[in-house]
Scaffold this active site. Structure first.
Site, PDB file in Angstrom:
ATOM      1  N   GLU A  58      -5.521  -0.763  -8.429  1.00 30.06           N
ATOM      2  CA  GLU A  58      -4.383   0.250  -8.926  1.00 30.06           C
ATOM      3  C   GLU A  58      -3.219  -0.362  -9.339  1.00 30.06           C
ATOM      4  OE1 GLU A  58      -4.822   4.332  -5.972  1.00 30.06           O
ATOM      5  OE2 GLU A  58      -3.788   2.707  -5.199  1.00 30.06           O
ATOM      6  N   SER A  67       0.796  -1.102   0.187  1.00 32.69           N
ATOM      7  CA  SER A  67       0.033   0.046  -0.032  1.00 32.69           C
ATOM      8  C   SER A  67       0.892   1.275   0.115  1.00 32.69           C
ATOM      9  CB  SER A  67      -0.885  -0.022   1.296  1.00 32.69           C
ATOM     10  OG  SER A  67      -1.382  -1.307   1.428  1.00 32.69           O
ATOM     11  N   ASN A  80      -4.721   6.424  -1.713  1.00 27.80           N
ATOM     12  CA  ASN A  80      -4.432   6.642  -0.071  1.00 27.80           C
ATOM     13  C   ASN A  80      -3.893   7.943   0.025  1.00 27.80           C
ATOM     14  OD1 ASN A  80      -5.706   4.122   0.526  1.00 27.80           O
ATOM     15  ND2 ASN A  80      -3.783   2.925   0.603  1.00 27.80           N
ATOM     16  N   HIS A  91      -2.366  -3.146  -6.643  1.00 31.88           N
ATOM     17  CA  HIS A  91      -2.737  -2.495  -5.234  1.00 31.88           C
ATOM     18  C   HIS A  91      -4.318  -2.874  -5.365  1.00 31.88           C
ATOM     19  CE1 HIS A  91      -3.537   0.773  -2.145  1.00 31.88           C
ATOM     20  NE2 HIS A  91      -3.164  -0.206  -1.781  1.00 31.88           N
TER      21      HIS A  91
HETATM   22  P1  NAD Z   1      -2.158  -9.702   6.837  1.00 32.43           P
HETATM   23  O1  NAD Z   1      -1.412  -9.530   8.024  1.00 32.43           O
HETATM   24  O2  NAD Z   1      -3.714 -10.084   7.033  1.00 32.43           O
HETATM   25  O3  NAD Z   1      -1.413 -10.838   6.168  1.00 32.43           O
HETATM   26  C1  NAD Z   1      -0.018 -11.029   5.874  1.00 32.43           C
HETATM   27  C2  NAD Z   1      -0.041 -12.517   5.668  1.00 32.43           C
HETATM   28  O4  NAD Z   1       1.472 -12.757   5.073  1.00 32.43           O
HETATM   29  C3  NAD Z   1      -0.064 -13.516   7.027  1.00 32.43           C
HETATM   30  O5  NAD Z   1      -0.992 -14.485   6.592  1.00 32.43           O
HETATM   31  C4  NAD Z   1       1.469 -13.873   7.110  1.00 32.43           C
HETATM   32  O6  NAD Z   1       1.507 -15.062   7.734  1.00 32.43           O
HETATM   33  C5  NAD Z   1       1.921 -13.752   5.841  1.00 32.43           C
HETATM   34  N1  NAD Z   1       3.158 -13.831   5.574  1.00 32.43           N
HETATM   35  C6  NAD Z   1       4.085 -12.899   6.421  1.00 32.43           C
HETATM   36  N2  NAD Z   1       5.457 -12.897   6.072  1.00 32.43           N
HETATM   37  C7  NAD Z   1       5.338 -13.993   4.940  1.00 32.43           C
HETATM   38  C8  NAD Z   1       6.462 -14.409   4.346  1.00 32.43           C
HETATM   39  N3  NAD Z   1       7.795 -14.335   4.304  1.00 32.43           N
HETATM   40  N4  NAD Z   1       5.945 -15.303   3.347  1.00 32.43           N
HETATM   41  C9  NAD Z   1       4.889 -15.899   3.086  1.00 32.43           C
HETATM   42  N5  NAD Z   1       3.866 -15.199   3.867  1.00 32.43           N
HETATM   43  C10 NAD Z   1       4.293 -14.271   4.652  1.00 32.43           C
HETATM   44  O7  NAD Z   1      -1.928  -8.342   6.026  1.00 32.43           O
HETATM   45  P2  NAD Z   1      -2.936  -7.778   4.698  1.00 32.43           P
HETATM   46  O8  NAD Z   1      -3.849  -6.735   5.501  1.00 32.43           O
HETATM   47  O9  NAD Z   1      -3.316  -8.884   4.101  1.00 32.43           O
HETATM   48  O10 NAD Z   1      -1.695  -7.025   3.885  1.00 32.43           O
HETATM   49  C11 NAD Z   1      -0.933  -7.633   3.118  1.00 32.43           C
HETATM   50  C12 NAD Z   1      -0.180  -6.652   2.062  1.00 32.43           C
HETATM   51  O11 NAD Z   1      -1.256  -5.949   1.379  1.00 32.43           O
HETATM   52  C13 NAD Z   1       0.489  -5.388   2.614  1.00 32.43           C
HETATM   53  O12 NAD Z   1       1.450  -5.244   1.945  1.00 32.43           O
HETATM   54  C14 NAD Z   1      -0.269  -4.352   3.063  1.00 32.43           C
HETATM   55  O13 NAD Z   1      -0.007  -3.081   2.730  1.00 32.43           O
HETATM   56  C15 NAD Z   1      -1.262  -4.487   1.743  1.00 32.43           C
HETATM   57  N6  NAD Z   1      -2.643  -4.264   1.501  1.00 32.43           N
HETATM   58  C16 NAD Z   1      -3.452  -4.138   2.525  1.00 32.43           C
HETATM   59  C17 NAD Z   1      -4.800  -3.870   2.490  1.00 32.43           C
HETATM   60  C18 NAD Z   1      -5.807  -3.753   3.688  1.00 32.43           C
HETATM   61  O14 NAD Z   1      -6.699  -3.174   3.557  1.00 32.43           O
HETATM   62  N7  NAD Z   1      -5.559  -4.697   4.411  1.00 32.43           N
HETATM   63  C19 NAD Z   1      -5.120  -3.344   1.319  1.00 32.43           C
HETATM   64  C20 NAD Z   1      -4.308  -2.831   0.416  1.00 32.43           C
HETATM   65  C21 NAD Z   1      -3.037  -3.447   0.471  1.00 32.43           C
END
Ligand code: NAD
Length: 698
Positions: free
Chosen positions: A446, A413, A484, A434
């Site tokens: 995005e 993000s 964002n 994104h």
């Molecule tokens: P989350 O914490 O729900 O999920 C992350 C997952 O990645 C976890 O299940 C974790 O076990 C796994 N993980 C961590 N390190 C790892 C690795 N080395 N190999 C494999 N798996 C691994 O987080 P999220 O909210 O799903 O966010 C994930 C990404 O998406 C981030 O970069 C975040 O900025 C981006 N994002 C989030 C949102 C949102 O609204 N939550 C929106 C857009 C983008």
């Protein structure tokens, strides 16, 4: 035949076949309209021709107005569509429409001007004008009720949804529904007409005799008006159909034109037409040719099975694509797959999915702990923790295993995509995808273009977005990309209003009445206040002094993370999502104001809307200046499809155009001149320039 001849006439014995051939959809632009009238005149004058078949071939009849002509003088150049239809309807020689494929909008109105209609069974007939805030303006509201009855016509016109030919078989709209070869069938039908086997009938001459029409119209007025607010078009569709029932045909037609012109000039229709063309424009990349060869994407890998990874995997599985889902620990993998299953089960309970579809989709998602399982993926999307070191580790491993030409995408993000690309030997294959949460539901994507992202990678991802039914917008690399980055300013504006004296419910209420699905404080409670808190702490650690304390910090310190903890900017009753104003929040805010030496003032609704929306507009202008977005309409698409901006306003940038950029600049200057105002209130140079030149964003 050359593609720039929009229609042709051939003779099959005594039948003249007038074929429209204006690719791709027989859009009824000026050239095609003029050609139809000219060929019709020729057929009528030809003594050998006794009847005419009007067709678009075996693939399509016509999808209606030519969208490329929208907003130009050509739309109203004679012959207009009503002129063409009047000429056909008035023809002394019978005209039979041969309908295949799409017969929509002006296309269906054209067919209804013919004296007979045959359709192939898979043809699709509809009047979708209401979706652009309009009504059918070429007699559709007057002829359709005469041909299929008031109730069915009203349903089609008010919903804009097309129906299948079989659904209207047996009505006067279709004289015959045929299995195939509709043009052949229409020619045979026309011969029957010539020998007098069929009575010649014009839709305009049919009388509507329906004792239930009036009560039904009354029912429709009540329901449609309430359900479609603030859009005027659906209710106007009802009124136009009422005219078909209660007034002579020509009077109904005249009123239809009047209503059409009024709707065309309405801000709501302008907004909907803007969205329609903005979404189309967003998929065109100024410096990537439309014929760029695409990479073949069949197998997808997703790394991280958390909130986003799970949703992304579902989005691809929903589109029928196989997905390998990777986690580092079995427990996390099980949790992620469990959530996916529960989400699908919830859809099944709501009747949106059958058990078989659920099984199929789950089976498409193959969980794994091994990077080797990603070796033959054509696209891998990383959705792991938002930490550069974790991204580094993931991309390094991915580089070692992914096949040549595989697209390596990050769902980050806020992290620098160019740095992420530098972790691999093939930065040209790295791109940002994104998604928005929940990724399987939200329409926005995005597509983040890194410094080195290859044009074919970009083009492939834009095409892929369509396959998974997303609207994609290209963004350049910067903190927060388009959406964002803007929402941060919007949040700051809302925070500023809070400090100056407005309450969360007052601010949310004003913006919700403006049309947003949810005000900023309700939105923050839903997303979780802890996310922003963590980010602020991270930024503060990276750049000491960069994060002044905000009231949300105090809420978080008190364990108020939003809906998930039952309290945030509002409080929530167990299991409910209705926000309840909380005096505890008022006390925190008041204390905060006191500590900051702020004397609260009374703030009006208009100021709330101006500050929050103009903050978006101003940042949007900077995003354009920086080249992060290619066009203002791309920004509108982002805001409409990802952030719940009201559709009837057409997006923040179109809204600014509507208000007048000079007015926006004047307000921004006023806000910027207040003591203690943050620097970003200064109007963006692009905004000032456009306002000075009397221009608009769009
Ligand atoms: P989350 O914490 O729900 O999920 C992350 C997952 O990645 C976890 O299940 C974790 O076990 C796994 N993980 C961590 N390190 C790892 C690795 N080395 N190999 C494999 N798996 C691994 O987080 P999220 O909210 O799903 O966010 C994930 C990404 O998406 C981030 O970069 C975040 O900025 C981006 N994002 C989030 C949102 C949102 O609204 N939550 C929106 C857009 C983008």
């Amino acid at each position: 035949m050359s593609t720039n001849i929009p229609a042709g006439l051939i003779k099959l014995g005594s039948i003249g076949v007038l074929k429209m051939s204006e690719p791709p959809v027989n859009g009824l632009g000026f050239a095609l309209r003029a050609a139809i009238v000219a060929l019709l005149d020729r057929a009528v004058a030809d003594p050998e021709i006794e009847a005419i078949v009007l067709s678009g071939g075996e693939q399509i009849f016509s999808a209606g107005a030519d969208v490329r002509e929208f907003g130009t003088a050509r739309t109203s150049s004679a012959p207009t569509l009503p002129d063409v239809i009047a000429a056909i309807e008035a023809s002394a020689k019978p005209v039979v429409a041969a309908i295949a494929g799409n017969c929509l909008g002006g296309g269906l109105e054209l067919a209804m001007g013919c004296h007979f209609r045959l359709a192939r069974r898979d043809a699709s007939l509809g009047l979708p004008e209401v979706k652009l805030g309009l009504l059918p303006g070429a007699g559709g509201t007057q002829r359709l009720p005469r041909l299929i009855g008031v109730e069915r016509a009203l349903n089609m016109i008010v919903s804009g949804q097309p129906v299948n030919a079989l659904a209207v078989a047996g009505t006067a709209l279709l004289d015959e529904v045929v299995e195939s070869d509709v043009v052949d069938a229409a020619v045979a039908f026309a011969r029957d007409v010539v020998v007098g086997k069929r009575a010649f009938r014009r839709a305009r001459d049919i009388a509507i005799v329906d004792p239930l029409a009036e009560p039904f119209l009354q029912f429709a007025r009540t329901n449609v008006g309430a359900a479609s607010s603030p859009f005027p078009a659906p209710l106007q569709c009802v009124e136009a159909v009422a005219n078909a029932v209660g007034k002579p045909f020509d009077e109904g037609l005249r009123l239809e034109r009047e209503i059409f012109a009024t709707l065309m000039a309405s801000p709501e229709s302008r907004a909907l037409r803007h969205i329609f063309s903005a979404e189309r424009a967003a998929s065109k990349l100024p410096d990537v040719p439309a014929d760029t060869p695409l990479r073949d994407v069949r197998r997808v890998g997703v790394i991280g099975a958390g909130t986003m990874g799970g949703g992304i995997a579902m989005a691809f599985a929903d589109a029928g694509m196989p997905v390998v889902l990777l986690e580092t620990k079995q427990e996390a993998l099980d949790r992620g797959v469990g959530t996916i299953r529960r989400n699908y089960e919830a859809s099944m309970k709501k009747g949106r999915l059958t058990q078989a579809q659920l099984d199929e989709r789950i089976a498409r998602i193959v969980p794994t702990l091994e990077y080797a399982a990603l070796a033959d993926a054509d696209l891998v999307i990383e959705a792991v923790f938002e930490e550069m070191s974790v991204k580094h580790d993931v991309f390094r491993r991915l580089d070692a295993i992914a096949k040549p030409g595989a697209i390596l995408a990050s769902n980050t993000s806020a992290l620098d995509l160019n740095r992420i690309a530098s972790f691999v030997q093939r930065p040209q294959d790295v791109i940002g995808l994104h998604f928005f949460s929940p990724a399987n539901v939200m329409r926005l994507l995005e597509v983040v273009r890194g410094e080195k992202t290859a044009p074919d990678v970009l083009a492939t991802c834009m095409a892929l977005a369509k396959r998974i039914r997303k609207v994609a917008v290209v963004a350049g690399v910067c903190d927060g990309f388009i959406g964002n980055r803007m929402v941060v300013r919007y949040g700051s504006a809302a925070g500023g209003l809070l400090m100056q004296g407005a309450s969360p419910q007052q601010i949310d209420g004003a913006l919700q009445r403006f049309g947003l699905a949810m005000g900023p404080f309700r939105m923050a409670d839903m997303a979780g206040l802890d996310i922003g808190w963590a980010a602020r702490k991270r930024h503060a650690a990276e750049v000491p002094g960069s994060q002044p304390r905000v009231a949300a910090d105090t809420l978080c310190e008190a364990g108020r993370f939003g809906q998930k903890t039952g309290a945030g900017w509002y409080r929530y009753e167990a299991g409910k999502r209705d926000p309840i104003p909380d005096p505890a929040v008022d006390a925190i805010v008041e204390q905060f104001r006191r500590e900051s030496g702020i004397t609260p003032r009374k703030i009006g609704e208009q100021e709330i809307v101006e500050r929050c929306v103009y903050a978006l507009v101003n940042e949007g202008a900077r995003i354009l200046e920086d080249g992060i977005a290619a066009r203002a309409s791309d920004i509108d698409v982002v805001y409409l499809s990802g952030y719940g901006f009201p559709r009837h306003r057409g997006g923040p940038m179109l809204y600014a155009d509507t208000v007048g950029l000079a007015n926006v600049v004047r307000a921004l200057k006023r806000f910027a001149a207040e003591p203690g105002a943050e620097a970003w209130w200064q109007p963006a140079p692009l905004l000032v320039k456009l306002a000075d030149e009397g221009r608009t964003f769009n």
